[in-house]
Enzyme design. Structure first.
Site, PDB file in Angstrom:
ATOM      1  N   ASP A  11      26.142  11.067  66.177  1.00 53.55           N
ATOM      2  CA  ASP A  11      26.413  10.318  67.510  1.00 53.55           C
ATOM      3  C   ASP A  11      27.739  10.847  68.087  1.00 53.55           C
ATOM      4  OD1 ASP A  11      28.354   9.564  65.192  1.00 53.55           O
ATOM      5  OD2 ASP A  11      28.197   7.473  65.845  1.00 53.55           O
ATOM      6  N   ASP A  16      31.816  14.285  64.862  1.00 55.48           N
ATOM      7  CA  ASP A  16      30.668  14.819  64.778  1.00 55.48           C
ATOM      8  C   ASP A  16      30.791  16.113  65.622  1.00 55.48           C
ATOM      9  OD1 ASP A  16      28.809  12.078  64.516  1.00 55.48           O
ATOM     10  OD2 ASP A  16      30.618  11.726  65.449  1.00 55.48           O
ATOM     11  N   ASN A  40      28.910   5.874  68.035  1.00 60.43           N
ATOM     12  CA  ASN A  40      30.035   6.031  68.640  1.00 60.43           C
ATOM     13  C   ASN A  40      29.996   5.409  70.170  1.00 60.43           C
ATOM     14  OD1 ASN A  40      31.717   6.739  66.474  1.00 60.43           O
ATOM     15  ND2 ASN A  40      31.199   9.085  66.784  1.00 60.43           N
ATOM     16  N   THR A 124      25.951  12.047  60.444  1.00 58.89           N
ATOM     17  CA  THR A 124      27.219  11.801  60.308  1.00 58.89           C
ATOM     18  C   THR A 124      27.464  10.595  61.442  1.00 58.89           C
ATOM     19  OG1 THR A 124      27.402  13.481  62.354  1.00 58.89           O
ATOM     20  CG2 THR A 124      28.119  14.089  60.126  1.00 58.89           C
ATOM     21  N   PHE A 165      32.681   2.321  59.457  1.00 58.60           N
ATOM     22  CA  PHE A 165      31.967   2.266  60.904  1.00 58.60           C
ATOM     23  C   PHE A 165      30.440   2.656  60.499  1.00 58.60           C
ATOM     24  CE2 PHE A 165      30.480   4.037  64.623  1.00 58.60           C
ATOM     25  CZ  PHE A 165      30.707   2.948  65.636  1.00 58.60           C
ATOM     26  N   ASN A 166      30.238   3.708  60.256  1.00 60.15           N
ATOM     27  CA  ASN A 166      28.797   4.044  60.254  1.00 60.15           C
ATOM     28  C   ASN A 166      27.780   3.332  59.342  1.00 60.15           C
ATOM     29  OD1 ASN A 166      29.354   6.349  61.805  1.00 60.15           O
ATOM     30  ND2 ASN A 166      29.553   7.761  60.128  1.00 60.15           N
ATOM     31  N   HIS A 238      36.623  13.056  59.579  1.00 61.58           N
ATOM     32  CA  HIS A 238      35.645  12.354  58.545  1.00 61.58           C
ATOM     33  C   HIS A 238      34.127  13.280  58.454  1.00 61.58           C
ATOM     34  CE1 HIS A 238      37.885   8.580  58.806  1.00 61.58           C
ATOM     35  NE2 HIS A 238      37.855   8.817  60.116  1.00 61.58           N
ATOM     36  N   ASP A 239      33.751  13.488  59.746  1.00 56.66           N
ATOM     37  CA  ASP A 239      32.211  14.054  59.801  1.00 56.66           C
ATOM     38  C   ASP A 239      32.367  15.497  59.141  1.00 56.66           C
ATOM     39  OD1 ASP A 239      31.267  11.560  60.771  1.00 56.66           O
ATOM     40  OD2 ASP A 239      31.475  12.184  62.739  1.00 56.66           O
TER      41      ASP A 239
HETATM   42  C1  BDR Z   1      32.830   7.518  61.175  1.00 58.63           C
HETATM   43  O1  BDR Z   1      32.811   6.586  62.676  1.00 58.63           O
HETATM   44  C2  BDR Z   1      32.852   7.440  63.872  1.00 58.63           C
HETATM   45  O2  BDR Z   1      33.697   6.823  64.624  1.00 58.63           O
HETATM   46  C3  BDR Z   1      33.131   8.819  63.298  1.00 58.63           C
HETATM   47  O3  BDR Z   1      32.307   9.877  64.112  1.00 58.63           O
HETATM   48  C4  BDR Z   1      32.838   8.983  61.803  1.00 58.63           C
HETATM   49  O4  BDR Z   1      31.690   9.428  61.620  1.00 58.63           O
HETATM   50  C5  BDR Z   1      34.052   7.432  60.518  1.00 58.63           C
HETATM   51  O5  BDR Z   1      34.275   6.230  60.130  1.00 58.63           O
HETATM   52 CA    CA Z   2      30.104  10.078  63.577  1.00 57.86          CA
END
Ligand code: BDR
Ligand code: CA
Length: 313
Positions: A11, A16, A40, A124, A165-166, A238-239
């Site tokens: 996303d 990402d 996102n 991701t 979040f994801n 993160h990703d």
């Molecule tokens: C995840 O949330 C998204 O905002 C980022 O792209 C990442 O995949 C981190 O919590």
């Molecule tokens: Ca992401």
């Protein structure tokens, strides 16, 4: 070289996008398709971003959009981190390639069916497309070598105190994935919040004279605005962990464990919890990536930008 066939599902999203730069930079990866998922930002926005990123990277692979909304939940988006476009900051080249007419799940299924080797899915964003694939094409599970995800965390969350979040965006999708029996590697907040790059380090990326490096540095500038307000000293990547833990597992600490996803609860919906002491008596269902050698991680990020040409200025 034994190449790793990949489907990139995400996303984009600044991190990402940087993960996809890393995948495109490393000849060990053979990117077969890109699929997008709402997260996102809305699906229209992240799909446009994905097509622009592919142009920037000269990545001529099929791109297809997935579901507009999570399986059961209402969509949550993250403009605070990623801006109104989902990828605010530097301007990007216009897309060169049209989207496929088929949807993300059909494209993933085609890639798996046509591939002689097993394929790795790097997911991701919310796990909506991956779960839809697993539900609609169970016969293709055996063609998936690994699902490498960014999502969750074994200690805490970032969107609620329990949930990342994801996973929070589509907990049912994550639940389906964790119960699918397909090999799973999870880069949760345990590792991704340690995968930090500091501003003085991404200045080295900016000095590399190619458009990809300049764009990555500008993405990091934008991504850091909100993180800095929250008190972070650098940008948490993160990703990118979900790519580098495939190509460079030696710089990560990875443990086998049983992880499940909480779907109910007043505070804990979307939490990924680990059965650390094996009290549930379940078979391990995932490899959880827990730690990273941060300096080596940053070196790899800088080297990847160099692979798109140009010299240090
Ligand atoms: C995840 O949330 C998204 O905002 C980022 O792209 C990442 O995949 C981190 O919590
Ligand atoms: Ca992401």
């Amino acid at each position: 070289m034994n190449r790793i066939p990949l489907i990139l599902d995400g996303d984009p999203g600044h991190d990402d996008a940087i993960a996809w730069v890393l995948a495109a930079a490393d000849p060990v990866f053979d990117i077969r398709a890109i699929t997008t998922v709402a997260g996102n930002q809305t699906l229209d926005k992240v799909t446009l971003n994905a097509r622009k990123i592919a142009s920037l990277l000269n990545l001529d692979v099929p791109i297809a959009r997935g579901r507009e909304v999570p399986l059961l939940s209402e969509l949550i988006i993250a403009p605070g981190y990623h801006g109104m476009s989902g990828l605010d900051g530097p301007s990007l080249p216009e897309p060169k390639r049209e989207e496929e007419e088929m949807n993300a799940v059909s494209l993933m299924a085609n890639v798996l069916e046509e591939s002689e080797e097993k394929v790795t899915i790097v997911a991701t964003g919310p796990q909506t497309n991956v779960a839809s694939l697993l539900l609609s094409h169970p016969e293709l599970k055996e063609k998936i070598s690994l699902i490498s995800t960014m999502g969750g965390g074994l200690r805490n969350g970032n969107w609620t105190s329990a949930a990342e979040f994801n996973i929070l965006v589509d907990p049912e999708a994550a639940y389906i994935e964790y119960h699918s029996g397909v090999p799973l590697q999870m880069c949760g907040l345990d590792v991704t919040e340690k995968a930090m790059i500091y501003p003085e380090e991404w200045e080295k990326i900016r000095e590399i004279d190619n458009p990809v490096a300049k764009t990555v540095a500008a993405w990091l500038d934008f991504f850091f605005i909100h993180l800095k307000q929250l008190g972070w000293q650098g940008a948490t990547l993160h990703d990118p962990c979900s790519i580098l833990s495939l190509s460079h597992p030696e710089i990560f600490a990875i443990q086998d464990c049983y992880v499940d996803v909480e779907l109910k609860g007043e505070y804990c919906r979307g939490m990924t919890y680990v059965d650390g002491h094996h009290v549930l008596g379940k078979k391990n269902n995932c490899k959880a990536v827990m730690d990273v050698d941060r300096e080596k991680f940053v070196e790899l990020l800088i080297e990847a930008r160099e692979s798109f040409g140009g010299n240090h200025e």
